[in-house]
Design an enzyme around this catalytic site. Structure first.
Site, short mmCIF file in Angstrom:
data_model
loop_
_atom_site.label_atom_id
_atom_site.label_comp_id
_atom_site.label_asym_id
_atom_site.label_seq_id
_atom_site.Cartn_x
_atom_site.Cartn_y
_atom_site.Cartn_z
N ASN A 20 -65.02 31.67 16.66
CA ASN A 20 -63.55 32.16 16.70
C ASN A 20 -62.68 31.13 16.99
O ASN A 20 -62.56 30.45 18.05
CB ASN A 20 -63.53 33.11 17.91
N PRO A 21 -62.11 30.71 15.81
CA PRO A 21 -61.36 29.29 15.63
C PRO A 21 -59.96 29.60 16.67
O PRO A 21 -59.42 28.62 17.20
CB PRO A 21 -60.58 29.25 14.35
N ASP A 48 -65.62 36.65 25.27
CA ASP A 48 -66.46 38.35 25.63
C ASP A 48 -65.81 39.17 24.25
O ASP A 48 -66.28 39.89 23.74
CB ASP A 48 -65.90 38.88 26.73
N GLY A 49 -64.54 38.95 23.70
CA GLY A 49 -63.91 39.41 22.77
C GLY A 49 -64.89 39.20 21.42
O GLY A 49 -65.26 40.18 20.74
N GLU A 95 -66.78 42.15 19.40
CA GLU A 95 -66.94 42.68 17.86
C GLU A 95 -68.20 42.62 17.18
O GLU A 95 -68.37 43.30 16.39
CB GLU A 95 -66.03 41.56 17.07
N GLY A 101 -62.26 34.72 28.47
CA GLY A 101 -63.14 35.55 29.40
C GLY A 101 -64.43 35.36 28.98
O GLY A 101 -64.84 35.72 27.77
N ASP A 105 -54.39 43.59 29.47
CA ASP A 105 -55.21 42.93 28.54
C ASP A 105 -54.75 42.90 27.19
O ASP A 105 -54.56 41.86 26.34
CB ASP A 105 -56.51 43.66 28.60
N ARG A 111 -51.65 33.76 30.42
CA ARG A 111 -51.31 34.88 29.56
C ARG A 111 -51.45 36.17 30.32
O ARG A 111 -50.78 37.15 30.30
CB ARG A 111 -52.05 34.79 28.28
#
Length: 270
Positions: A58-59, A117-118, A122, A149, A208, A221
């Site tokens: 994930n860039p 975690d995202g 996916e 996360g 979130d 954020r």
């Protein structure tokens, strides 16, 4: 005294000799470990000479540093372990899920998620939405902590008595062991989602989601998004189903509508 053996300084023949001996010793150690450890199972393909891992990077993770972390800290370890890789950088949200949903899994022996975690979320949803999901979900998935996360990765490393670090997670991928994991299912009107950490609703979920637009700020954020949700003080309406505890049996009870906000909550059961 101890010193590093490198291909540049010692030549390819000596380097390859030491590399093969170290890998052989590692395989022997792992086989002995699996005989006495019930919580960790060996990957069926761990002793294949040339394992191949699908690496999903994930860039946008960790303020855009995930590709550099992989090249400098992860890739060299995989190379020295004799593991081949197929690297894919995601281009948009949901790309990893779409990729895994149609990928030929027979060509790989595991999936490496370089992100947070995202990214793992996916990948797991992509596996679960495949036609062959019962077989696909046996594919080992290893998170490399490069996101805001990294709760799943931290949990796995602690269960494995490894330090929480990129190197620790990479070494677990090299070892090839896996720990079974339960999933939860969220069924909605138009779609179904699978999750492995938690399911949130109301202000926590909005915080979130709202924070996604400020990814470049790192963990800050979440604080900004939470403050915004507190100031807006939005109300959330829903219906709660629960099981009432009874000595003889459990009865499914349905409550009346629930209206909740930051400062007011009401719950009337029928």
């Amino acid at each position: 005294s101890l010193r590093f053996v490198t291909e540049e300084e010692d030549g390819p023949e000596l380097y390859q000799l030491w590399r093969e001996r170290i890998l052989s010793a590692l395989q022997t150690y792992l086989m002995e470990t699996y005989e006495y450890c019930d919580c960790i199972s060996p990957c069926e393909d761990i002793f294949i000479d040339k394992r191949t891992l699908l690496v999903i990077i994930n860039p946008a993770a960790d303020r855009g540093t995930a590709p550099r972390v992989y090249q400098q800290e992860v890739a060299p370890v995989l190379f020295d372990a004799g593991i081949q890789t197929v690297c894919v950088q995601t281009r948009y949200q949901g790309h990893a899920r779409e990729l895994i949903q149609s990928y030929n899994l027979s060509q790989i022996h595991g999936i490496l998620c370089v992100g947070g975690d995202g990214t793992v979320h996916e990948v797991i949803n992509g596996l679960m939405k495949r036609v062959d999901w019962e077989v696909a979900t046996r594919m080992p998935v290893c998170p490399i902590p490069c996101g805001a996360g990294n709760a799943l990765c931290k949990t796995i490393l602690e269960e494995s008595n490894e330090p929480f670090s990129v190197l620790g997670a990479t070494l677990l991928a090299v070892h090839g062991a896996y720990i079974p994991m339960d999933l939860a299912t969220g069924q909605f009107t138009r779609f179904t989602v699978y999750f492995f950490l938690s399911f949130s609703w109301g202000m926590i979920a909005d915080t979130d989601l709202e924070s996604e637009k400020w990814k470049s700020l790192g963990n800050t954020r979440f604080t900004l998004a939470a403050l915004r949700c507190i100031l807006v003080n939005k109300a959330y309406e829903g219906r709660v189903h629960y099981l009432e505890v009874s000595h003889e049996y459990n009865v499914l009870r349905e409550s009346t509508a629930v209206t909740s906000s930051l400062f007011t909550r009401s719950l009337d059961s029928s």
